[in-house]
Design an enzyme around this catalytic site. Structure first.
Site, PDB file in Angstrom:
ATOM      1  N   ILE A  46      40.470  54.981  -0.335  1.00 54.49           N
ATOM      2  CA  ILE A  46      41.449  54.395   0.588  1.00 54.49           C
ATOM      3  C   ILE A  46      41.406  52.880   0.442  1.00 54.49           C
ATOM      4  O   ILE A  46      40.792  52.170   1.241  1.00 54.49           O
ATOM      5  CB  ILE A  46      41.160  54.789   2.049  1.00 54.49           C
ATOM      6  CG1 ILE A  46      40.726  56.244   2.149  1.00 54.49           C
ATOM      7  CG2 ILE A  46      42.355  54.443   2.930  1.00 54.49           C
ATOM      8  CD1 ILE A  46      41.786  57.252   2.331  1.00 54.49           C
ATOM      9  N   SER A  96      43.120  41.657   3.538  1.00 56.77           N
ATOM     10  CA  SER A  96      44.233  40.754   3.809  1.00 56.77           C
ATOM     11  C   SER A  96      44.796  40.884   5.223  1.00 56.77           C
ATOM     12  O   SER A  96      45.558  40.030   5.658  1.00 56.77           O
ATOM     13  CB  SER A  96      45.374  40.991   2.812  1.00 56.77           C
ATOM     14  OG  SER A  96      44.901  40.841   1.488  1.00 56.77           O
ATOM     15  N   SER A 137      44.087  49.419  -0.495  1.00 55.26           N
ATOM     16  CA  SER A 137      45.398  49.025   0.002  1.00 55.26           C
ATOM     17  C   SER A 137      46.420  50.117  -0.329  1.00 55.26           C
ATOM     18  O   SER A 137      46.408  50.638  -1.438  1.00 55.26           O
ATOM     19  CB  SER A 137      45.813  47.715  -0.659  1.00 55.26           C
ATOM     20  OG  SER A 137      47.100  47.359  -0.229  1.00 55.26           O
ATOM     21  N   GLU A 170      27.589  55.178  11.147  1.00 51.27           N
ATOM     22  CA  GLU A 170      27.857  53.959  10.386  1.00 51.27           C
ATOM     23  C   GLU A 170      26.535  53.426   9.848  1.00 51.27           C
ATOM     24  O   GLU A 170      25.571  53.312  10.597  1.00 51.27           O
ATOM     25  CB  GLU A 170      28.521  52.922  11.302  1.00 51.27           C
ATOM     26  CG  GLU A 170      28.626  51.519  10.729  1.00 51.27           C
ATOM     27  CD  GLU A 170      29.333  51.468   9.390  1.00 51.27           C
ATOM     28  OE1 GLU A 170      30.424  52.047   9.256  1.00 51.27           O
ATOM     29  OE2 GLU A 170      28.762  50.878   8.440  1.00 51.27           O
ATOM     30  N   HIS A 211      51.594  46.773   5.675  1.00 51.93           N
ATOM     31  CA  HIS A 211      52.515  46.743   4.540  1.00 51.93           C
ATOM     32  C   HIS A 211      53.871  47.377   4.855  1.00 51.93           C
ATOM     33  O   HIS A 211      54.008  48.113   5.824  1.00 51.93           O
ATOM     34  CB  HIS A 211      51.875  47.429   3.331  1.00 51.93           C
ATOM     35  CG  HIS A 211      50.803  46.584   2.698  1.00 51.93           C
ATOM     36  ND1 HIS A 211      51.086  45.610   1.770  1.00 51.93           N
ATOM     37  CD2 HIS A 211      49.467  46.557   2.886  1.00 51.93           C
ATOM     38  CE1 HIS A 211      49.954  45.024   1.405  1.00 51.93           C
ATOM     39  NE2 HIS A 211      48.954  45.574   2.066  1.00 51.93           N
ATOM     40  N   CYS A 223      28.159  26.478  18.220  1.00 50.41           N
ATOM     41  CA  CYS A 223      28.013  27.569  19.187  1.00 50.41           C
ATOM     42  C   CYS A 223      26.910  28.561  18.854  1.00 50.41           C
ATOM     43  O   CYS A 223      26.484  29.315  19.722  1.00 50.41           O
ATOM     44  CB  CYS A 223      29.347  28.298  19.383  1.00 50.41           C
ATOM     45  SG  CYS A 223      29.952  29.096  17.903  1.00 50.41           S
ATOM     46  N   CYS A 227      32.436  28.406  22.429  1.00 52.88           N
ATOM     47  CA  CYS A 227      32.917  28.041  21.082  1.00 52.88           C
ATOM     48  C   CYS A 227      34.110  27.114  21.262  1.00 52.88           C
ATOM     49  O   CYS A 227      35.164  27.537  21.713  1.00 52.88           O
ATOM     50  CB  CYS A 227      33.311  29.292  20.315  1.00 52.88           C
ATOM     51  SG  CYS A 227      34.302  28.978  18.846  1.00 52.88           S
ATOM     52  N   VAL A 272      23.491  57.821   5.939  1.00 53.27           N
ATOM     53  CA  VAL A 272      23.263  59.220   5.557  1.00 53.27           C
ATOM     54  C   VAL A 272      22.498  59.239   4.240  1.00 53.27           C
ATOM     55  O   VAL A 272      22.931  58.643   3.249  1.00 53.27           O
ATOM     56  CB  VAL A 272      24.596  59.977   5.404  1.00 53.27           C
ATOM     57  CG1 VAL A 272      24.351  61.398   4.914  1.00 53.27           C
ATOM     58  CG2 VAL A 272      25.357  59.976   6.722  1.00 53.27           C
TER      59      VAL A 272
END
Lengths: 422, 484
Positions: free
Chosen positions: B346, B53, B348, B39, B57, B451, B411, B180
Site C-alpha cells: 500500500i 506527502s 501511494s 504496533e 489524490h 520547547c 511552543c 510480532v
C-alpha cells in the site's frame, strides 16, 4: 478579557527588555514588561559561566548574577511585570496606538493598548534543518543552547561522547561544560577557516581541555537509528568537502552551535521592515523601526557578543522611546552604510547633532586594520584596530563634532569601512 | 484453552497501526468484535504514515483497472464525513498539474482523459491563463494545466491518531511496542498465538496483515504467501510558513521518463513541503537524508514555483514507500494461511485509499467467515481538542477560564499550549515525537530548541516517568545520559 492601557510595552524580560523598561520607568512613563518564562532574566539564567558585566558593573559576574542585578532594579521600579505571559499578536490602531494580546495561565488573555512597543525578544539558535546536515534522525542531536538549559537548569546531561558543530560561543562554553560534568568532547567542527566564537572562549574552553578544533571542516553525515552512534567529519578543500579525507568519529551526542537568528516573526507579522544583513528590524537613530512607536534592541535587533552591549543598546532604545513619547524627533538623520569588509552596521541612521554609537560586524580576520568613516566620500574619522574578526563586534562612538564644517543634507551618507594595512 | 488466555483472546488482530491498519481497526470497531491493533513502534503512525506527502489524490494518476485506483476514488469521497467525525486537519484545496512545455501539454491531456474515465469529479483541462489564475505562484513559463478539484491535503499522522482514538473509544485494544516475532497455531482451536519480542502473547481468530514495509516478513511468520516489499525512499524538505512560495493548491509537475519531478505541497498548517525523491533502497530502517540531491530537488521545484528557496528550509526528512512488485495494492484473503487478510504494497495513493481499504478489508473478513453484527452503541465521533493557534484571543480567554493551562504557551513557533501537551499525553502519546505529531510542538522554525525541555518536564510530571525513560520515539532513543 482584561484590558489595560500603558505608555510603553516591552516584549521580553531578558537583558534588553529589562534595561529598556527600567529606562522608560525612570523617565516617568508607565511600562508593562512581558516575559514568557516564569522568571525575568532570559537566556542569562542558563549562562552560569562568568564574563558578564565588565562594562556595565565593572566586575565579572555570572549570567544569573548579571540578571539578578537588573531584576532587583526592576523590582524597585513601578514597572508592571507579567511573567509566564506570551505576547501573541500586535495590531496597529489609529493615532499610532498599538493593541497587544498576551496569553497567560494566570491572567487569561490580556489586551493592552499602548503608545510604544519595545521589541526585545532576543534570538533563537539555528538548527540541523537550517544547516542541512544529512544522515539519520536519531535522539542526541541538540542545539548547544538547549543542551545548556538541560544541564544548567534541569540538571540532566544529554550525553557522554560529544561532538560539537560550530565554534560559536555557546558551543565553546558547552564544550567545557560537558567536560566538567564528565562527558568527553571529541572535537569542535567549524566550517570557516577561523573560529566563530570569542578568542577568550577558544582558549579557556578548548585549549585548556585539549579539545581539538577542526577549522574548515564539516559534519557530513549523522549515523545511528535510535540514538546518535557516530558522525562523519569532512575537511574542506577550496571551500568544498573533500570526501576522500572523511573520517568517522564515534559519539552519542551532537551539539549544534551554528549561529543565532534574531526572532522576528512577531515583527514581520506587524509589518516591520527587516534588514537582510542582520535579520533584525531596520532602525533609525532612535532605534525605531519603520512603524511609528515600535523600537527594537538587543539580540532581536542584531546578534551581540556581549550582554553589556545589549544592556547599553536597550537603555538607548528606552531613552529614545521616552523622547518619542514626549514628542521629540531628530531634525536631521544621516544614513550609515556598511563599506569595505563590513558585514553590517547598526543602526542604519544617526542623528548628527548628538552622540551616537554604531555597531559593526567585520567580514575579515586581520591584525592591521584601519577603520574609516567617510562622509559622502570624504574620510572624517580614521581609527587603527590591532585585531578584527567576524566573531567580535566593533563599537564606535561618533561625536557630533566630526560633522562640523560639513554640509549635511537628507541624503548624506556615512560609509563605515575596514581597510587592511600592510 | 487455559483461563489466563481468555484476556488476550481476540476475534481480529490488525498488525500495523499505520493509516491502513488504523482505518481497518476503526471500521471493525463498529461491530460486536474483540479487536486488537498491534504496533511495533512506541506510537501509532510512526512508520510510512508519518513521513509522506500528505496528499489526498485526485484519481487521475493510475489506470482505472487497478484496485488502487478504485479504492483511491472511493477513499477520496469519504474524507469529508471522516473529518466531521474525527476533526483531523484536511483541506480539499485541489491538485494542479503544471505543464511547462508543449510535450507536457500532451501528457496532461492524456491524464485528463484518464481522470475522466476514472470518475475524478470536476477534473478540468486548463489554459495558461486559467492555470495562472488558479495558482498565481506558478512560474509565468507555465503553458497549461490539469486541475483536479477533488484533490486535497491532510496531516497524515493526525489522521491516524484520530482513527486510532476512535477505534479505542469503541473498544479496540492497542498494543504498542509489540513487534510480532513468532506465530503459533496448534490446530486444536482456531486461534493464532502471536508473540512479540518480549514474549507477550495475544490470541486471535482472524488476522489482518497491514504491516507496511514489513508485510512480507509478517506474511512469512504466518506461513502465508511469499512476496517482497522493497523500500522506496522519498526525501522531503519542509519550508517555514513565512516562505513566499506557499501555493494554494498541490502542485505536480508532469512526470517524464527521467524523473517524476518534485511536488510543491502546501500543508494544512501553512508550511510547505518540497519533494519527494524516489530511490529504491534495501534497508527498511534507513530514513537518512542526503545532501547530494538538494540542488536538483530545488531546481526542479523552482521550475514550477520560482520563489521556492533553500533559505526557508526548517527541516528535511525521509519516508519509505512499501513497494510490491506489480505496482498494485495486494489486498486479498490469504490462500495459504486460513483467516489471514493480506493488505500489502500500500504505497501511494494508500493514504487516500485507506478509508476505502477499511471497508474493503471488512468485506473480505466477512467473506472469510467473520460474523459481523453492528454495535448499537458505536460512537463515530471523537471529542475535539481545542487548539490555541486556531482561535481568536476572545475564545482563548474562554478556554483559559475553563482550563488555565491553555494560557501557558509552551511552543512559541507553533503556538501550542500546555493544555494541548497534557491532552496528548493523556491520549497515550508519551514520546517527544508522539507529542510533536499530536500537537505540532517542536515542528516549527526552531525545531524544538525552546520547547523540548519544557515538554520533557510536563511528560515527567504527568506520567511519573523517570528522566532516563524519556525518549524521542521509544526503544533506545533516550534523550538523556544521566542526571547531575
Amino acid at each position: 478579557m482584561r484590558s489595560e492601557i500603558t505608555d510603553a510595552l516591552v516584549v521580553g524580560g531578558g537583558a534588553a527588555g529589562m534595561a529598556a523598561a527600567v529606562e522608560l520607568d525612570q523617565q516617568g512613563f508607565s511600562v508593562a514588561l512581558i516575559e514568557r518564562e516564569d522568571e525575568l532574566g532570559g537566556v542569562l539564567l542558563q549562562c552560569i559561566h562568568n564574563g558578564f558585566g565588565l562594562q556595565e558593573f565593572n566586575e565579572e559576574l555570572t549570567g544569573p548574577e548579571y540578571a539578578e542585578r537588573w531584576i532587583e532594579t526592576v523590582k524597585k521600579s513601578k514597572i508592571q511585570v507579567f511573567t509566564s505571559s506570551t505576547l501573541t499578536e500586535i495590531n496597529l490602531l489609529e493615532r499610532n496606538l498599538k493593541e497587544c494580546f498576551i496569553y497567560s495561565a494566570v491572567h487569561g488573555v490580556l489586551r493592552f493598548t499602548t503608545r510604544t512597543v519595545v521589541l526585545a525578544m532576543g534570538c533563537r539558535e539555528r538548527n540541523r534543518g537550517n544547516v542541512l546536515i544529512p544522515g539519520t534522525r536519531p535522539a542526541g542531536v541538540y542545539t548547544a543552547g538547549l543542551a545548556q538549559r538541560m544541564v544548567n537548569i534541569d540538571g540532566y546531561i544529554p550525553g557522554k561522547e560529544v561532538v560539537i558543530v560550530g565554534s560559536g560561543d555557546i558551543g565553546l562554553i558547552m564544550a567545557r561544560r560537558m567536560q566538567w560534568v564528565g562527558a568527553k568532547v571529541h572535537g569542535v567542527v567549524e566550517i570557516q577557516p577561523y573560529p566563530s566564537g570569542l578568542t577568550r572562549n577558544i582558549s579557556q574552553c578548548l585549549h585548556d581541555f585539549d579539545i581539538p578544533l577542526y577549522l574548515s571542516h564539516v559534519v557530513s553525515r549523522i549515523h545511528g537509528i535510535d540514538r546518535v552512534e557516530a558522525v562523519d567529519i569532512t575537511p574542506l578543500k577550496n571551500g568544498v568537502p573533500d570526501q576522500s579525507r572523511t573520517f568517522r568519529q564515534k559519539c552519542d551526542t551532537l551539539l549544534l552551535s551554528v549561529g543565532l537568528i534574531p526572532e522576528n516573526e512577531l515583527s514581520k507579522q506587524v509589518g516591520i521592515e527587516l534588514n537582510p544583513l542582520t535579520g533584525g528590524p531596520m532602525v533609525d537613530s532612535m532605534l525605531m523601526s519603520n512603524i511609528e512607536g515600535v523600537f527594537a534592541a538587543g539580540n532581536v535587533l542584531h546578534v551581540h557578543d556581549l550582554v553589556d552591549f545589549v544592556s547599553a543598546e536597550a537603555r538607548l532604545a528606552g531613552q529614545k522611546a521616552g523622547a518619542y513619547l514626549r514628542g521629540w524627533r531628530p531634525k536631521l538623520e544621516v544614513q550609515v552604510k556598511p563599506g569595505a569588509n563590513v558585514k553590517y552596521v547598526n543602526p542604519t541612521k544617526v542623528d548628527p547633532t548628538g552622540q551616537s554609537e554604531i555597531f559593526l560586524r567585520p567580514l575579515i580576520v586581520s591584525n592591521h586594520v584601519s577603520l574609516t568613516l567617510s562622509l559622502d566620500g570624504t574620510v572624517i574619522k580614521r581609527q587603527k584596530k590591532a585585531h578584527v574578526q567576524p566573531s567580535e563586534m566593533i563599537r564606535i562612538k561618533v561625536n557630533s563634532k566630526i560633522f562640523d564644517q560639513h554640509t549635511l543634507k537628507g541624503d548624506t551618507k556615512i560609509v563605515v569601512g575596514l581597510e587592511e594595512m600592510d | 484453552m487455559p483461563d489466563q488466555e481468555q484476556n488476550q483472546q481476540y476475534d481480529v488482530t490488525v498488525i500495523g497501526a499505520g493509516v491502513v491498519g488504523a482505518s481497518i481497526a476503526r471500521r471493525l470497531s463498529a461491530y460486536q468484535l474483540r479487536v486488537a491493533l498491534v504496533e511495533k513502534e512506541a506510537d501509532v503512525s510512526f512508520g510510512t504514515s508519518k513521513a509522506n506527502s500528505g496528499i489526498i489524490h485526485g484519481g487521475f494518476h493510475h489506470e482505472g483497472s487497478y484496485l488502487k485506483t478504485k479504492l483511491e476514488l472511493q477513499g477520496n469521497m469519504m474524507f469529508d464525513q471522516l473529518q466531521r467525525e474525527l476533526h483531523f486537519p484536511f483541506k480539499r484545496c485541489g491538485i494542479l498539474v503544471a505543464a511547462m512545455n508543449e510535450e507536457e501539454l500532451k501528457a496532461i491531456q492524456f491524464l485528463y482523459h484518464r481522470g475522466r474515465e476514472n470518475g475524478s469529479a470536476g477534473i478540468e483541462l486548463c489554459s495558461r491563463e486559467r492555470t495562472l489564475e488558479l495558482e498565481p505562484k506558478l512560474s509565468p513559463d507555465v503553458v497549461g494545466g490539469l486541475y483536479a478539484p477533488i484533490g486535497g491535503i491532510i496531516e497524515p499522522y493526525r489522521f491516524v491518531f484520530s482513527l486510532v482514538e476512535s477505534a479505542l473509544r469503541n473498544g479496540v485494544e492497542l498494543y504498542r511496542d509489540f513487534q510480532v516475532s513468532r506465530v503459533e497455531r496448534d490446530g486444536a482451536d482456531d486461534f493464532y498465538r502471536i508473540f512479540d519480542r518480549q514474549d507477550r502473547k495475544i490470541l486471535s481468530r482472524y488476522v489482518v496483515n497491514a504491516a507496511g514495509l514489513y508485510a512480507d516478513e509478517v506474511s512469512q511468520l504466518f506461513g502465508a504467501e511469499e512476496f517482497q516489499i522493497t523500500p522506496r525512499k522519498g526525501e522531503y524538505y519542509l519550508l517555514d510558513r513565512m516562505t513566499q512560495a506557499c501555493p494554494s493548491k498541490v502542485l505536480f509537475p508532469v512526470p517524464n521518463q527521467v524523473s517524476k519531478g518534485m511536488l510543491v505541497i502546501p500543508t494544512v498548517e501553512g508550511t510547505v513541503l518540497v519533494g519527494p525523491t524516489a530511490e529504491e533502497i534495501r534497508d527498511k530502517e534507513d530514513l537518512s537524508t542526503s545532501r547530494e540531491k538538494l540542488d536538483s530537488i530545488f531546481d526542479s521545484a523552482r521550475r514550477m514555483v520560482p520563489k521556492v528557496s533553500t533559505r526557508d528550509v526548517i527541516t528535511s526528512f525521509s519516508g519509505l514507500r512499501p513497494v510490491l512488485e506489480g505496482d498494485d495494492f495486494y489486498i486479498e484473503v490469504s490462500k495459504k494461511a486460513p483467516r489471514l487478510i493480506q493488505a500489502a504494497g500500500i504505497q501511494s495513493p494508500g493514504l487516500t485509499a485507506a478509508p476505502a481499504i477499511g471497508e474493503y478489508v471488512k468485506d473480505l473478513l466477512k467473506k472469510a467467515g467473520l460474523p459481523l453484527q453492528e454495535k448499537p452503541d458505536y460512537q463515530a465521533e471523537v471529542p475535539r481538542v481545542p487548539r490555541v493557534r486556531d482561535r481568536r484571543p476572545f475564545d482563548v480567554d474562554d478556554l483559559v477560564r475553563r482550563n488555565p493551562a491553555y494560557g501557558n504557551i509552551v511552543c512559541r513557533c507553533e503556538e501550542v499550549s500546555e493544555a494541548e501537551i497534557i491532552e496528548a499525553i493523556r491520549r497515550g502519546h508519551r514520546t517527544l515525537d508522539g507529542i510533536k505529531f499530536f500537537t505540532r510542538s517542536g515542528m516549527g522554525r526552531c525545531q524544538g530548541g525552546f520547547c523540548t525541555a519544557k515538554i520533557i518536564e510536563i511528560i515527567m510530571r504527568e506520567t511519573g516517568l523517570p528522566y532516563h525513560e524519556i525518549s524521542k520515539r521509544g526503544k533506545e532513543s533516550r534523550v538523556f545520559w544521566r542526571s547531575l
